[in-house]
Scaffold this motif. Structure first.
Motif: not given
Length: 205
Positions: A1-5, A29-30, A10-16
Protein backbone atom coordinates in the motif's frame (compact mmCIF):
# COMPACT_ATOMS: atom_id res chain seq x y z
CA UNK A 1 0.00 0.00 0.00
CA UNK A 2 1.25 3.47 -0.92
CA UNK A 3 0.25 6.82 0.49
CA UNK A 4 -1.44 9.00 -2.10
CA UNK A 5 0.27 12.37 -1.85
CA UNK A 6 -3.22 13.86 -1.63
CA UNK A 7 -3.89 13.50 2.07
CA UNK A 8 -2.58 14.99 5.27
CA UNK A 9 -0.73 12.83 7.76
CA UNK A 10 -3.55 13.22 10.27
CA UNK A 11 -6.05 11.86 7.76
CA UNK A 12 -3.91 8.87 6.85
CA UNK A 13 -3.25 8.12 10.51
CA UNK A 14 -6.97 8.32 11.29
CA UNK A 15 -7.75 5.87 8.47
CA UNK A 16 -4.96 3.49 9.50
CA UNK A 17 -6.11 3.44 13.11
CA UNK A 18 -9.43 1.95 11.96
CA UNK A 19 -7.94 -0.59 9.54
CA UNK A 20 -6.65 -4.16 9.88
CA UNK A 21 -3.11 -3.08 9.05
CA UNK A 22 -1.74 -6.53 9.89
CA UNK A 23 -3.03 -7.53 6.44
CA UNK A 24 -0.74 -4.97 4.76
CA UNK A 25 2.67 -6.42 3.91
CA UNK A 26 4.40 -3.12 3.11
CA UNK A 27 3.45 0.53 3.51
CA UNK A 28 5.25 2.92 1.16
CA UNK A 29 5.45 6.51 2.33
CA UNK A 30 5.22 8.21 -1.05
CA UNK A 31 4.92 11.94 -0.38
CA UNK A 32 6.96 13.59 -3.10
CA UNK A 33 5.95 17.10 -2.07
CA UNK A 34 7.43 16.74 1.41
CA UNK A 35 11.02 17.13 2.56
CA UNK A 36 13.05 14.77 4.70
CA UNK A 37 11.93 16.24 8.01
CA UNK A 38 8.26 15.82 7.13
CA UNK A 39 8.86 12.29 5.89
CA UNK A 40 10.43 11.36 9.21
CA UNK A 41 7.32 12.73 10.95
CA UNK A 42 5.13 10.54 8.71
CA UNK A 43 7.28 7.53 9.49
CA UNK A 44 7.27 8.13 13.25
CA UNK A 45 3.50 8.58 13.43
CA UNK A 46 2.53 5.73 11.11
CA UNK A 47 4.95 3.10 12.39
CA UNK A 48 2.94 2.33 15.56
CA UNK A 49 -0.20 1.97 13.43
CA UNK A 50 1.49 -0.62 11.17
CA UNK A 51 3.28 -2.84 13.72
CA UNK A 52 3.20 -5.90 11.45
CA UNK A 53 4.09 -4.12 8.21
CA UNK A 54 7.42 -3.09 6.74
CA UNK A 55 7.47 0.66 6.10
CA UNK A 56 9.44 1.83 3.07
CA UNK A 57 10.38 5.39 2.15
CA UNK A 58 10.03 6.73 -1.37
CA UNK A 59 13.12 8.48 -2.77
CA UNK A 60 14.44 10.12 0.42
CA UNK A 61 17.43 8.05 1.46
CA UNK A 62 18.28 10.54 4.20
CA UNK A 63 14.90 10.06 5.86
CA UNK A 64 15.10 6.30 5.36
CA UNK A 65 18.50 6.19 7.04
CA UNK A 66 17.38 8.41 9.91
CA UNK A 67 14.36 6.20 10.64
CA UNK A 68 16.22 2.93 9.96
CA UNK A 69 13.61 1.98 7.38
CA UNK A 70 13.86 -1.59 6.09
CA UNK A 71 13.33 -0.52 2.48
CA UNK A 72 13.33 2.32 -0.04
CA UNK A 73 11.61 2.90 -3.37
CA UNK A 74 13.58 4.71 -6.06
CA UNK A 75 12.02 6.65 -8.91
CA UNK A 76 13.26 8.13 -12.16
CA UNK A 77 14.74 11.20 -10.47
CA UNK A 78 16.17 9.35 -7.47
CA UNK A 79 19.75 8.28 -7.05
CA UNK A 80 20.57 5.19 -9.08
CA UNK A 81 20.24 1.78 -7.53
CA UNK A 82 24.01 1.35 -7.72
CA UNK A 83 24.74 4.57 -5.81
CA UNK A 84 21.95 3.94 -3.33
CA UNK A 85 23.42 0.52 -2.58
CA UNK A 86 26.70 2.22 -1.67
CA UNK A 87 24.91 4.44 0.85
CA UNK A 88 22.38 2.12 2.44
CA UNK A 89 23.02 -0.72 4.88
CA UNK A 90 23.18 -4.10 3.17
CA UNK A 91 19.95 -5.29 4.82
CA UNK A 92 17.84 -2.45 3.38
CA UNK A 93 15.70 -3.58 0.45
CA UNK A 94 15.85 -1.38 -2.64
CA UNK A 95 12.94 -1.18 -5.04
CA UNK A 96 12.97 0.69 -8.32
CA UNK A 97 10.08 2.06 -10.36
CA UNK A 98 10.41 0.94 -13.98
CA UNK A 99 8.41 1.36 -17.17
CA UNK A 100 9.89 -1.29 -19.49
CA UNK A 101 11.53 -4.69 -19.48
CA UNK A 102 14.88 -3.08 -20.29
CA UNK A 103 14.64 -0.76 -17.28
CA UNK A 104 13.70 -3.71 -15.07
CA UNK A 105 16.70 -5.75 -16.20
CA UNK A 106 18.97 -2.72 -15.69
CA UNK A 107 17.67 -2.17 -12.15
CA UNK A 108 18.25 -5.83 -11.32
CA UNK A 109 21.78 -5.60 -12.69
CA UNK A 110 22.50 -2.64 -10.44
CA UNK A 111 21.41 -4.54 -7.35
CA UNK A 112 17.71 -3.79 -6.87
CA UNK A 113 15.79 -6.30 -4.77
CA UNK A 114 12.55 -5.80 -6.70
CA UNK A 115 10.96 -3.50 -9.29
CA UNK A 116 7.58 -1.82 -9.39
CA UNK A 117 6.06 -1.72 -12.87
CA UNK A 118 3.15 0.31 -14.14
CA UNK A 119 0.80 1.75 -14.65
CA UNK A 120 -0.88 -1.42 -15.84
CA UNK A 121 -4.41 -0.04 -16.24
CA UNK A 122 -5.83 3.47 -16.47
CA UNK A 123 -5.08 5.20 -13.21
CA UNK A 124 -6.30 8.36 -11.57
CA UNK A 125 -2.77 9.02 -10.34
CA UNK A 126 -1.53 9.11 -13.96
CA UNK A 127 -4.22 11.14 -15.77
CA UNK A 128 -3.87 11.41 -19.51
CA UNK A 129 -1.19 8.70 -19.76
CA UNK A 130 -2.04 5.53 -21.64
CA UNK A 131 -1.84 2.35 -19.54
CA UNK A 132 0.90 -0.12 -20.43
CA UNK A 133 -1.36 -3.15 -20.25
CA UNK A 134 -1.27 -6.71 -19.02
CA UNK A 135 0.82 -8.07 -21.91
CA UNK A 136 3.58 -5.57 -21.18
CA UNK A 137 3.52 -6.54 -17.51
CA UNK A 138 3.87 -10.20 -18.47
CA UNK A 139 6.86 -9.34 -20.67
CA UNK A 140 8.57 -7.52 -17.80
CA UNK A 141 7.98 -10.46 -15.46
CA UNK A 142 9.43 -12.82 -18.06
CA UNK A 143 12.54 -10.71 -18.61
CA UNK A 144 13.30 -9.56 -15.08
CA UNK A 145 15.32 -11.83 -12.77
CA UNK A 146 13.95 -10.21 -9.58
CA UNK A 147 10.38 -9.83 -8.24
CA UNK A 148 8.02 -7.51 -10.11
CA UNK A 149 5.27 -5.63 -8.27
CA UNK A 150 2.41 -4.37 -10.44
CA UNK A 151 0.81 -0.97 -9.89
CA UNK A 152 -1.84 1.19 -11.48
CA UNK A 153 -5.60 0.83 -11.71
CA UNK A 154 -5.71 -2.64 -10.16
CA UNK A 155 -9.33 -3.12 -9.11
CA UNK A 156 -10.52 -6.13 -7.17
CA UNK A 157 -11.89 -7.64 -10.37
CA UNK A 158 -8.45 -7.37 -12.01
CA UNK A 159 -6.34 -8.95 -9.26
CA UNK A 160 -6.43 -12.44 -10.78
CA UNK A 161 -5.60 -11.17 -14.25
CA UNK A 162 -2.59 -9.29 -12.88
CA UNK A 163 -1.37 -12.26 -10.87
CA UNK A 164 -1.72 -14.52 -13.93
CA UNK A 165 1.42 -12.83 -15.30
CA UNK A 166 3.52 -14.34 -12.52
CA UNK A 167 4.18 -10.98 -10.89
CA UNK A 168 5.10 -11.10 -7.22
CA UNK A 169 2.43 -8.77 -5.88
CA UNK A 170 0.34 -5.65 -6.33
CA UNK A 171 0.64 -2.08 -5.06
CA UNK A 172 -2.39 0.07 -4.28
CA UNK A 173 -2.93 3.78 -3.65
CA UNK A 174 -6.41 5.23 -4.07
CA UNK A 175 -8.06 1.81 -4.01
CA UNK A 176 -7.41 1.80 -0.26
CA UNK A 177 -6.73 5.24 1.17
CA UNK A 178 -9.18 7.18 -1.01
CA UNK A 179 -11.93 4.56 -0.83
CA UNK A 180 -14.96 5.24 1.41
CA UNK A 181 -14.43 1.81 3.04
CA UNK A 182 -10.64 1.48 3.42
CA UNK A 183 -10.76 -1.22 6.11
CA UNK A 184 -13.10 -3.39 4.07
CA UNK A 185 -10.98 -2.82 0.98
CA UNK A 186 -7.87 -4.12 2.72
CA UNK A 187 -9.78 -7.26 3.68
CA UNK A 188 -11.20 -7.69 0.16
CA UNK A 189 -7.82 -7.35 -1.52
CA UNK A 190 -6.16 -9.71 0.96
CA UNK A 191 -8.86 -12.29 0.29
CA UNK A 192 -8.37 -11.89 -3.47
CA UNK A 193 -4.63 -12.43 -3.06
CA UNK A 194 -5.12 -15.44 -0.82
CA UNK A 195 -7.67 -17.10 -3.08
CA UNK A 196 -5.87 -16.78 -6.41
CA UNK A 197 -4.80 -19.92 -8.23
CA UNK A 198 -1.72 -18.22 -9.66
CA UNK A 199 1.76 -18.48 -8.22
CA UNK A 200 4.42 -15.77 -8.45
CA UNK A 201 7.38 -16.45 -10.68
CA UNK A 202 9.64 -15.11 -7.93
CA UNK A 203 8.84 -14.75 -4.25
CA UNK A 204 8.92 -11.21 -2.87
CA UNK A 205 10.18 -12.01 0.61
Amino acid sequence: MLTTGQQKLTEVAHIAAACPTALVDVLHIREKQHGAREITDWYAQLQPLFPSSAIYVNDRLDAALAMQAPGVQLGYHSLSVRLSRLILPAAVRIGCSVHSAAEAVEAAGQGADYVMYGHVYESGSKPGLAPRGIAALAAVVEACPIPVIAIGGITLERVDEVLSTGCSGIALLSAILLHPEPAQQIIRYREALNQTQYKPRRGYH
